[in-house]
Design an enzyme around this catalytic site. Structure first.
Site, PDB file in Angstrom:
ATOM      1  N   HIS A   1      19.124  25.263 -14.507  1.00 26.45           N
ATOM      2  CA  HIS A   1      20.682  26.912 -14.779  1.00 26.45           C
ATOM      3  C   HIS A   1      19.658  28.002 -14.530  1.00 26.45           C
ATOM      4  O   HIS A   1      18.884  28.408 -14.810  1.00 26.45           O
ATOM      5  CB  HIS A   1      20.446  26.795 -16.126  1.00 26.45           C
ATOM      6  CG  HIS A   1      20.616  25.112 -16.910  1.00 26.45           C
ATOM      7  ND1 HIS A   1      22.152  24.821 -16.318  1.00 26.45           N
ATOM      8  CD2 HIS A   1      20.306  23.879 -17.244  1.00 26.45           C
ATOM      9  CE1 HIS A   1      22.506  23.486 -16.405  1.00 26.45           C
ATOM     10  NE2 HIS A   1      21.370  22.479 -17.649  1.00 26.45           N
TER      11      HIS A   1
ATOM     12  N   GLN B   1      29.261  18.211 -10.074  1.00 25.73           N
ATOM     13  CA  GLN B   1      30.343  17.170  -9.343  1.00 25.73           C
ATOM     14  C   GLN B   1      31.253  17.401  -8.709  1.00 25.73           C
ATOM     15  O   GLN B   1      30.860  16.510  -7.556  1.00 25.73           O
ATOM     16  CB  GLN B   1      31.089  16.602 -10.730  1.00 25.73           C
ATOM     17  CG  GLN B   1      30.037  16.013 -11.628  1.00 25.73           C
ATOM     18  CD  GLN B   1      29.706  17.077 -13.132  1.00 25.73           C
ATOM     19  OE1 GLN B   1      29.577  18.376 -12.848  1.00 25.73           O
ATOM     20  NE2 GLN B   1      29.585  16.764 -13.657  1.00 25.73           N
TER      21      GLN B   1
ATOM     22  N   LYS C   1       0.749  -1.262   0.503  1.00 27.44           N
ATOM     23  CA  LYS C   1      -0.030  -0.538  -0.171  1.00 27.44           C
ATOM     24  C   LYS C   1       1.268   1.016  -0.437  1.00 27.44           C
ATOM     25  O   LYS C   1       1.353   1.220   0.605  1.00 27.44           O
ATOM     26  CB  LYS C   1      -0.299   0.131   1.779  1.00 27.44           C
ATOM     27  CG  LYS C   1      -1.922   0.712   1.277  1.00 27.44           C
ATOM     28  CD  LYS C   1      -3.238   1.126   0.662  1.00 27.44           C
ATOM     29  CE  LYS C   1      -4.176   0.705   0.907  1.00 27.44           C
ATOM     30  NZ  LYS C   1      -5.221   0.280  -0.422  1.00 27.44           N
TER      31      LYS C   1
ATOM     32  N   THR D   1      -3.330  -5.119   1.036  1.00 35.15           N
ATOM     33  CA  THR D   1      -2.609  -4.459   1.572  1.00 35.15           C
ATOM     34  C   THR D   1      -3.553  -2.760   1.692  1.00 35.15           C
ATOM     35  O   THR D   1      -3.054  -2.231   2.847  1.00 35.15           O
ATOM     36  CB  THR D   1      -2.895  -3.311  -0.017  1.00 35.15           C
ATOM     37  OG1 THR D   1      -4.672  -2.348  -0.792  1.00 35.15           O
ATOM     38  CG2 THR D   1      -1.922  -3.769  -1.196  1.00 35.15           C
ATOM     39  N   ASP D   2      -5.224  -2.952   1.909  1.00 30.79           N
ATOM     40  CA  ASP D   2      -5.792  -2.695   2.871  1.00 30.79           C
ATOM     41  C   ASP D   2      -5.955  -2.438   4.558  1.00 30.79           C
ATOM     42  O   ASP D   2      -5.462  -1.877   5.374  1.00 30.79           O
ATOM     43  CB  ASP D   2      -7.194  -2.708   2.556  1.00 30.79           C
ATOM     44  CG  ASP D   2      -8.870  -1.372   3.086  1.00 30.79           C
ATOM     45  OD1 ASP D   2      -8.627  -0.438   3.288  1.00 30.79           O
ATOM     46  OD2 ASP D   2      -9.245  -2.499   4.373  1.00 30.79           O
TER      47      ASP D   2
END
Lengths: 299, 299, 299, 299
Positions: free
Chosen positions: C248, C220, C12, C57-58
């Site tokens: 940018h 980087q 879930k 999932t409930d």
């Protein structure tokens, strides 16, 4: 014990590129979102800020544009392969490249019953995707789509599930099953003559037909059968991965009103949602390498 | 001099309601996002927190669901009118109501050449909208759509414009013209037998045909002619308003590369964008009242 | 050659859970978005639609709510670990669990110079994240954040880069460097007494200080030094991964106007953007297992 | 009966402009999203595609950038007024202008206990907005904000409301009340010496304090008292409008589990939501003219 530089890559993401074909009055359009990631000998840029081996992401963007002139960017898979190979073959410090592409489809506007030559409307719901990975020892094409929203208003059960002390869900033999499907399928070292557009259309057709006709006992089962059916139809596919949110449609409770609700009126809920991952693979598939290593969150 | 309560309204926004028609094995689906705003005698709720005249927004939501069972919510305009009239007629403190609806279209999944009975895929790009306003003296239906994304790859000029000291734009006789169109058209006290779905389809067709065939000298001109053509075709429309971002497609400069770019490769920019508002109105149109007073940002 | 079931998981996603602590008049709030994925013996659900081993999932959602009562969900890492272990330990078919959490921070509203007891305003820009993975042989906590938007208005160079036939970028010794940082750092089999909230605050502080004070020659380089500094300060961190779009900011060209622009007026562009991935790892780090295998797109 | 051109305007929307002040090593930043709409003698552009009176939206964008150099764009209200007046005064066909601005706040990054000179982190949750309207006969400044997310964990009732046949909501004397507040307040022909930044901070403070301390019987009541308190503190404000979604937090039902839930664990729901509009006005306020006529959906 020391701290060392781990895996890295860099590139230009989400270059929004539109290519018009206008050799005749009947124009064509290819509308793309292109992301480029390069791997290679860039450690000095991370460790010391030394850019001598770094091709600027601005240059990568320029290259994507020029490449869309040098060749037709449709199909996107061939365009992505050519662009990736350019970086690996022609830019010395680059040892690997990944190109991720989203493609937005357009259809011609009908005018007096005929399709117009140069006027288009954005169509469809799903976004077609491709992720091309060129490694020193292999290359991979992951074709796919996102956001294909589908719904079955019947033909879906969910019952006989595991129950524990926190279970309140009731079993059902008739529910709405809906999802926004993401699908991706891998071909490693594909032949040069793959008809990418035909494969894309064919896989989508098989998956939708399976979704429609399979009596569903779980979204898990539905996904597996969709993947298997597509791979049976297309032997070149080594592996397929599906991700599907269970977009819950809850039957609205009319018991306190003077109305019935026989699976007719539903609340389409946003969150939470079930989220199901499924995959199918050929037992003799070539190794996946970095084929599934996403660069952007896009594909 | 004192501070007094100004205009107010309240309601429940964005109820996501899905209605399945299942009288036969061939199901139908209507997928809506419904927002309700009420006007009336609610000043005490604002001034003193007294809720005795306030119908809770939760109740409004329940009513929207029940109404989608009592009647078919397709067409959305008739559903909205009925729902609005219920609040005005049946809930004593309510003197006016506005219902705003977004409708998401679905098409049937084809299986072996036939459309499937109960499996659907979300279709199209635009979202159909309706805003129904019931006032004591009149009622209005504003039909429309948002997010209709269209593009012409030629047939669009922009030149001979005003130039001042901050102008750098170059005139052109051939550019891409693209937009994501929002259109809304008003009918005040419409007849009971308006065929809303036919009108919606017809207006969209006329607008797209005009967009395609008019040689454009400005997005302003294109919008005006689209509106006028639609209103000529549909005399019941009193007024039409259009809002269109000019989705700029910039030709990529290849002059520093060994390539030409004859209106073939473009950068589709996100922001900023031109934003054009246009409207057309019949010179004998009934007053608009609150027809254009948006409640949510949705329609 | 045959097609077989590949890796799978289900659960879930995005349960929006708010926990109020109200033992005293001075309330506390923890605001979470919780996603749960289970691994285990669920193949029959995929292959045959057999749900006998599937915890709905409930039910998972219900459990997340109850767990936020059984224990304080702050810190989120301890809550996630406890919840994951419940599924692995108490639900027989479950062999592994992953809990992904987003946490939204709130601060108290100041009233007459004092923080209010029970009124809060959403604060900060970044979203704190945690991903807890419990496997049979190890467990991992990946702490982190997304959407930390930072900008340096000077102290950033970009020059001496690789040039090819598609390069048009000019080198610079003074530019804006801005990003929306995603950072994640892994602890494998962490000690029970880790002070998660202190670690989170400390790592963020070290990273921001490094970002501010390092003279940057590339995003980087900046990312690597941020990661290394944080790991030097927190020896329990085995590995850190950063993802940073180069947002940018383009200097607007005033050369055609009667104005100068000495790095003062910029256009903040949306797309495309550079996208930099960096990572740092201890050379004796324990294996990462599934620590980095994302379930949702959230963390 | 004929179809005539109705109201129109056009302009450039969402120019993302960042201004750095760098007269000293301690830099300043102002980060804006600027939208410009012009009214005037542009009918020929709509009717015939004649651009001779049309200042291109590209030029408007250029002007916004240059204006941010000519003057400090902080406060945004003075910048917007100056920019609007330029278009009305200096561009002959323009008779009216509206400038809508969103402002994103940044705070300095702390380094070793001091705020850094040129490194910033995006702060706060709300977006500050301004809408400046210059008409021939008056000018208006609408100051405001969007997305101020606030929550009270107690001190909120909802009861004694109107009940009809569709009401299922239960009354309560203790609930979470949360919203994402949009507030806008109008000044017509404001004096030249208004301290816009102080007014903004002051209004926000008064509104938050009222929200915190008022015992709430409805969101309606809370909004009205917030507006009135702000206008009492700032006599220059002629009118204030508030829009507030009731972001529902539903108590999770633990009755089927072996746990209590005394207003401790909530589900934060997405949709639907109550949506409340409120306004306060001085009974001698100058007419609002076009002050409230939004151009973009931004402010």
């Amino acid at each position: 014990m020391s701290i060392v530089l781990g895996p890295f890559q860099y590139g230009k993401a989400e270059t929004r590129l539109v290519r018009i074909r206008r050799d005749t009055p009947r124009h064509g359009i290819t509308d793309l979102n292109v992301s480029i990631a390069l791997q290679g000998d860039f450690a000095a840029a991370y460790l010391e800020g030394d850019q001598r081996t770094v091709l600027p992401t601005d240059t990568q963007k320029n290259t994507a544009y020029v490449w869309a002139k040098k060749m037709d960017p449709d199909p996107i898979e061939a365009y992505g392969l050519s662009l990736a190979r350019h970086f690996v073959d022609d830019v010395e410090p680059v040892s690997g490249a990944r190109i991720e592409i989203q493609r937005y489809d357009w259809t011609r506007v009908p005018v007096d019953g005929s399709d117009h030559d140069h006027t288009f409307v954005r169509s469809g719901q799903e976004v077609r995707t491709a992720a091309v990975t060129v490694e020193p020892s292999a290359f991979h094409v992951v074709q796919g789509f996102t956001d294909l929203i589908v719904l079955k208003s019947t033909g879906s059960h969910f019952k006989d599930f595991l129950v524990d002390g926190y279970t309140t869900l009731q079993p059902t033999d008739d529910r709405i099953m809906a999802t926004s499907l993401t699908a991706r399928w891998r071909l490693t070292d594909p032949a040069a003559d793959v008809d990418w557009n035909a494969m894309y259309a064919g896989v989508k057709t098989v998956m939708l037909e399976t979704y429609a006709t399979l009596d569903s006992y779980a979204l898990q089962q539905t996904l597996w059968h969709m993947a298997r059916a597509a791979m049976e139809a297309y032997p070149a596919i080594a592996e397929m991965r599906l991700e599907a949110p269970n977009k819950h449609h809850f039957l609205v409770d009319f018991s306190r009103f003077d109305e019935s609700n026989e699976n007719e009126v539903f609340h389409a809920d946003d969150r939470p949602y079930g989220l199901i991952h499924a995959s199918a693979v050929r037992d003799d598939a070539a190794p996946a390498g970095a084929a599934w290593s996403a660069y952007t969150g896009l594909v």
